[in-house]
Design a protein around this motif. Structure first.
Motif, mmCIF file in Angstrom:
data_model
loop_
_atom_site.group_PDB
_atom_site.id
_atom_site.type_symbol
_atom_site.label_atom_id
_atom_site.label_comp_id
_atom_site.label_asym_id
_atom_site.label_seq_id
_atom_site.Cartn_x
_atom_site.Cartn_y
_atom_site.Cartn_z
ATOM 1 N N GLY A 91 2.888 -0.318 11.088
ATOM 2 C CA GLY A 91 2.369 -1.482 10.565
ATOM 3 C C GLY A 91 2.169 -1.678 9.097
ATOM 4 O O GLY A 91 2.063 -0.704 8.400
ATOM 5 N N ALA A 92 1.927 -2.972 8.867
ATOM 6 C CA ALA A 92 1.786 -3.381 7.342
ATOM 7 C C ALA A 92 0.289 -2.643 6.933
ATOM 8 O O ALA A 92 0.406 -2.435 5.692
ATOM 9 C CB ALA A 92 1.634 -4.689 7.102
ATOM 10 N N ASP A 93 -0.255 -2.597 7.890
ATOM 11 C CA ASP A 93 -1.755 -2.095 7.601
ATOM 12 C C ASP A 93 -1.650 -0.636 6.722
ATOM 13 O O ASP A 93 -2.287 -0.225 5.756
ATOM 14 C CB ASP A 93 -2.584 -1.756 8.503
ATOM 15 N N PHE A 118 -6.910 -11.742 3.626
ATOM 16 C CA PHE A 118 -6.897 -10.666 4.561
ATOM 17 C C PHE A 118 -7.812 -9.356 4.312
ATOM 18 O O PHE A 118 -7.982 -8.887 2.972
ATOM 19 C CB PHE A 118 -5.565 -10.119 4.791
ATOM 20 N N TYR A 121 -6.885 -5.028 2.532
ATOM 21 C CA TYR A 121 -6.713 -4.640 1.216
ATOM 22 C C TYR A 121 -8.169 -4.105 0.584
ATOM 23 O O TYR A 121 -7.993 -2.915 0.096
ATOM 24 C CB TYR A 121 -6.404 -5.956 0.176
ATOM 25 N N CYS A 162 -1.346 -12.499 -0.520
ATOM 26 C CA CYS A 162 -1.029 -12.681 0.796
ATOM 27 C C CYS A 162 -0.399 -14.085 1.031
ATOM 28 O O CYS A 162 -1.089 -15.090 0.668
ATOM 29 C CB CYS A 162 -2.128 -12.688 1.649
ATOM 30 N N ASN A 166 -3.603 -15.177 5.033
ATOM 31 C CA ASN A 166 -4.622 -15.123 6.032
ATOM 32 C C ASN A 166 -6.005 -14.985 5.593
ATOM 33 O O ASN A 166 -6.214 -14.379 4.732
ATOM 34 C CB ASN A 166 -4.209 -13.907 7.040
ATOM 35 N N ASP A 193 2.070 -9.669 0.572
ATOM 36 C CA ASP A 193 2.051 -9.731 1.900
ATOM 37 C C ASP A 193 2.769 -10.775 2.675
ATOM 38 O O ASP A 193 2.130 -11.770 2.717
ATOM 39 C CB ASP A 193 0.548 -9.461 2.512
ATOM 40 N N THR A 195 3.477 -11.151 5.844
ATOM 41 C CA THR A 195 3.343 -10.912 7.456
ATOM 42 C C THR A 195 3.793 -12.288 8.303
ATOM 43 O O THR A 195 4.343 -12.023 9.218
ATOM 44 C CB THR A 195 2.057 -10.414 7.631
ATOM 45 N N TYR A 196 3.523 -13.275 7.537
ATOM 46 C CA TYR A 196 3.496 -14.538 8.404
ATOM 47 C C TYR A 196 4.979 -15.409 7.839
ATOM 48 O O TYR A 196 5.113 -16.627 8.325
ATOM 49 C CB TYR A 196 2.484 -15.316 8.494
ATOM 50 N N THR A 220 6.240 -7.099 8.467
ATOM 51 C CA THR A 220 5.955 -6.449 10.008
ATOM 52 C C THR A 220 6.436 -6.961 11.110
ATOM 53 O O THR A 220 6.572 -8.313 10.935
ATOM 54 C CB THR A 220 4.264 -6.317 9.965
ATOM 55 N N SER A 222 4.581 -7.133 13.582
ATOM 56 C CA SER A 222 3.318 -7.563 14.523
ATOM 57 C C SER A 222 3.352 -8.983 14.791
ATOM 58 O O SER A 222 3.035 -9.117 16.049
ATOM 59 C CB SER A 222 2.126 -7.226 13.844
ATOM 60 N N LYS A 223 3.370 -9.765 13.970
ATOM 61 C CA LYS A 223 3.146 -11.330 14.187
ATOM 62 C C LYS A 223 4.435 -11.884 14.612
ATOM 63 O O LYS A 223 4.455 -12.698 15.478
ATOM 64 C CB LYS A 223 2.451 -11.864 13.063
ATOM 65 N N ARG A 231 3.112 -1.137 16.286
ATOM 66 C CA ARG A 231 2.596 -0.642 15.047
ATOM 67 C C ARG A 231 3.968 -0.232 14.228
ATOM 68 O O ARG A 231 4.298 0.936 14.149
ATOM 69 C CB ARG A 231 1.577 0.742 15.161
#
Ligand code: PLP
Length: 560
Positions: A91-93, A118, A121, A162, A166, A193, A195-196, A220, A222-223, A231
Motif C-alpha cells: 500500500g501507499a502507506d 491525510f 504522513y 496530497c 484527502n 500522493d 491515491t485518487y 495505489t 487500494s482506492k 495492500r
C-alpha cells in the motif's frame, strides 16, 4: 562523463540527503536477489521446502523477490515508467513510511504537511521521531507556497502534497507542485500522493520526474482499483531514491497471493472493467451532489475530484449519529483545521447512497406511516437475532447470520421479494448451523407477518422458476393457516456451509410464523441450483403476495 564530474553530480543528488547510515549500509541480500533467480535452477539457499503446502497452492513454498519481476512489469505498463523508477510496497502507506525512514534523522529532521490532509504522513514521521511541521492549505484548499517556504528549514527532508487531497477531495494546482519541486530541488523530496488521481479529470505528475529529481509520486491499487484489502501500492521516483527505499523496505513485503491478484487487477480486461466502474462512481458522485444540494441540513458541498465528498453540515456529530443509527458509518473530519462540521462520505453503491441520502433528508429515522415495517428481536440460549423488514422499501438489505451460504439465500428472498431485510444473528455456530438457521427463519417469518398487519390490499400468488437444470414451483397463500408441503431430494448434504436438511426447516419455520400455506417442489441435479431456486422462487412468490393493490381484503371472509 569523467569520474569527478559523476561524483559532483552524485553529491548534488537529492538522495545524498538521506540518513547517512542508510546511504552507508549495503541493504539485506535476500534469497531471491536478481542474480540468484536468473542463474539458479535448484534452490538450496533459503531453507525452503521443495513441495507446496497444500494441493492447489501456487508458488507458496518459495520466497519471492522483494520486487517481483512480473508485477514490476505490470505496474510499469500501468504507469508507463521504467522498473528502475518504482518501488512496490504494501500500500501507499508503507511507501510513506519508507520515505520517512530513509530520509529523516530521528530527533533532528522534519517533514512538512499541508493540513487538512491525510493522517499517515504525520503518523509515520512521529514514529520516526521526526518533527511534523504544518503549512495549512490556503482558503481554496490549495498549496500555499509562501507559507510552505516559511515553514521549511535546512532540516526539512520531505514536503507532502496530497492531490486530490484527502479529505478536501480537490486537486492541488500542478504549477504549485512543480514550483515546490524547483524550489527544493537539492534539499527536500516533494512527495505527491496521487491515491485518487484516477477519479480526477487530470493527468498524473509522473512524467515530471524527467525534469525533477526530487519528485516522488505515490499510487495505489487500494482506492482506484477497488483493492484496499490487497495492500499493494507503489512509489515512483528517480532510481537513486528508489534504491534507498528498497534498502529500508522489508526483504519480502509482497505475498504470492497478493502478486497473483495484483496481476489479475492490472491485466487489460480488469483494467477496462475497473475504468468503467470508476466512471460509474464519478457519475454517481454527481447524482449524490445533486440530491444533497436540495437538503436544508447541507451547508456546503466541496467540489470533488475523488471518490468521496466532503460535506459541510449544520451539525456533523448529529449527522454521523443519525447515520450510525441506520447502520451507515461516515468519517467526521471536524477535528481537522478549517473543517468544522465537515463530514467525509465515500461514494458507495447506488443502494448505499440512496440509504445515506434518505437519512440526510430525515426519511429513514421513522418509516413513513404507509410503510409496512416489522421488527423482531429474538433471544434464546442458542441465538440472539434481530430482524427488521420493510415491505415497502427495497433497501437496506443487510444479512449476517454467520453462515455464508444462508446469507446468500436470504439475500435472494429480499432481492426477489423486492423488500428491505436486515438480519443480525449471533448464534452457537461452534455447535452447528442448526439453531441459527432455524431461528433466523422463525424471526424473519414473524417480522414479515408483523409487517403485513391486517393484510389489507395484498395479492395471493405462485411462482415457477427454472435455474439451469433445476426447476422450482412455489405456491403461497397468506390465508392465515399454516401448511407446508415441501418436495425436494437434494443430492448433496451441504451447499457451502449450509446443511441441506436445514432447507425444509427454514421454509417450515417461515410458513409457520407467517401463518401461510406454502407449497414448494423442486427438481434438478445440482444441489446449489436447487436450493437457490427454492429461495429465489419463494422471494418471487412473496413479491407478488405482499404487493398492495388497492385497499380490499383479499378474502370473501373479510379477514385473513
Ligand atoms: C487511503 C489513502 C492512502 C493509503 O493507501 P494504501 O495504499 O491503502 O496504503 C494513501 N494516501 C491517501 C491520501 C489515502 O487516502
Amino acid at each position: 562523463m569523467t569520474k569527478t564530474a559523476k561524483a559532483a553530480l552524485n553529491s548534488a543528488m537529492i538522495s545524498q540527503r538521506a540518513r547517512p547510515e542508510i546511504l552507508a549500509m549495503g541493504g539485506y541480500v535476500s534469497a531471491r536477489s536478481i542474480e540468484n533467480s536468473t542463474t539458479g535452477t535448484i534452490f538450496l539457499d533459503a531453507n525452503e521446502c521443495a513441495f507446496e503446502p497444500f494441493v492447489g497452492a501456487h508458488n507458496l513454498s518459495r520466497y519471492l523477490e522483494q520486487q517481483p519481476v512480473a508485477l514490476q512489469d505490470a505496474i510499469c505498463r500501468w504507469l508507463d515508467v521504467s522498473s528502475r523508477h518504482i518501488t512496490i510496497t504494501r500500500g501507499a502507506d508503507e511507501a510513506i513510511d519508507c520515505l520517512v525512514r530513509a530520509f529523516c534523522v530521528p530527533g533532528r529532521d522534519n517533514i512538512v504537511i499541508c493540513p487538512p490532509t491525510f493522517a499517515m504522513y504525520a503518523q509515520s514521521a512521529t514514529l520516526q521521531n521526526a518533527e511534523v511541521r504544518e503549512a495549512r492549505l490556503d482558503n481554496k484548499f490549495d498549496l500555499d507556497i509562501k507559507l510552505i517556504n516559511q515553514t521549511t528549514d535546512k532540516n526539512t527532508k520531505i514536503i507532502f502534497a496530497c492531490s486530490p487531497n484527502n479529505p478536501t477531495a480537490n486537486l492541488m494546482t500542478r504549477e504549485r507542485i512543480l514550483q515546490l519541486c524547483a524550489d527544493y530541488a537539492d534539499t527536500a523530496l516533494i512527495v505527491v500522493d496521487e491515491t485518487y488521481v484516477e477519479f480526477a479529470d487530470s493527468e498524473s505528475v509522473i512524467p515530471c520526474l524527467d525534469a525533477h529529481a526530487n519528485l516522488v509520486v505515490l499510487r495505489t491499487l487500494s482506492k482506484s482499483h477497488a483493492a484496499a484489502g490487497l495492500r499493494c501500492g507503489v512509489a515512483v521516483a528517480r532510481s537513486d531514491v528508489t534504491g534507498l527505499l528498497q534498502k529500508v523496505l522489508a526483504p519480502y513485503p509482497l505475498a504470492q497471493p497478493v502478486v497473483d491478484a495484483a496481476l489479475t487487477i492490472l491485466s487489460a480486461p480488469s483494467q477496462a472493467v475497473l475504468a468503467a466502474k470508476r466512471r460509474d462512481i464519478v457519475a454517481r458522485r454527481k447524482e449524490v451532489v445533486a440530491a444533497l444540494a436540495a437538503c436544508p441540513d447541507i451547508v456546503e458541498l466541496l467540489p470533488s475530484d475523488a471518490n468521496y465528498l466532503l460535506v459541510r453540515v449544520k451539525d456533523a456529530a448529529d449527522l454521523c449519529n443519525k447515520c450510525r443509527n441506520s447502520g451507515i458509518i461516515l468519517r467526521n473530519q471536524s477535528h481537522q483545521p478549517g473543517l468544522k462540521n465537515s463530514v467525509r462520505v465515500s461514494i458507495g453503491s447506488h443502494e448505499d447512497m440512496q440509504a445515506f441520502i434518505a437519512v440526510v433528508k430525515g426519511e429513514t429515522q421513522e418509516p413513513r406511516a404507509d410503510q409496512r415495517v416489522g421488527t423482531v428481536i429474538r433471544k434464546t440460549n442458542e441465538t440472539a437475532i434481530s430482524v427488521r423488514v420493510n415491505l415497502d422499501a427495497v433497501a437496506p438489505v443487510r444479512i449476517h447470520t454467520g453462515i455464508g451460504f444462508y446469507d446468500h439465500m436470504l439475500d435472494q428472498i429480499a432481492k426477489h421479494g423486492g423488500f428491505s431485510v436486515e438480519i443480525e444473528c449471533d448464534g452457537d455456530l461452534h455447535i452447528d448451523a442448526h439453531h441459527s438457521v432455524e431461528d433466523c427463519a422463525i424471526a424473519l417469518g414473524q417480522a414479515i407477518r408483523q409487517a403485513l398487519g391486517d393484510k389489507r390490499g395484498i395479492g395471493r400468488y405462485g411462482f415457477f422458476l427454472p435455474m439451469d437444470e433445476s426447476q422450482v414451483k412455489v405456491a403461497l397463500d397468506f390465508g392465515g393457516r399454516f401448511y407446508l408441503d415441501f418436495k425436494a431430494d437434494f443430492p448433496e448434504s451441504h451447499v457451502g456451509d449450509l446443511p441441506t436438511d436445514m432447507v425444509p426447516h427454514v421454509f417450515y419455520s417461515l410458513a409457520e410464523n407467517l401463518q401461510a400455506n406454502l407449497h414448494i417442489a423442486v427438481t434438478g441435479e445440482n444441489t446449489h441450483h436447487m436450493v437457490e431456486a427454492c429461495f429465489k422462487g419463494f422471494g418471487r412468490a412473496l413479491r407478488q403476495a405482499i404487493r398492495r393493490d388497492g385497499d380490499e381484503m383479499p378474502s370473501t371472509k373479510g379477514s385473513l
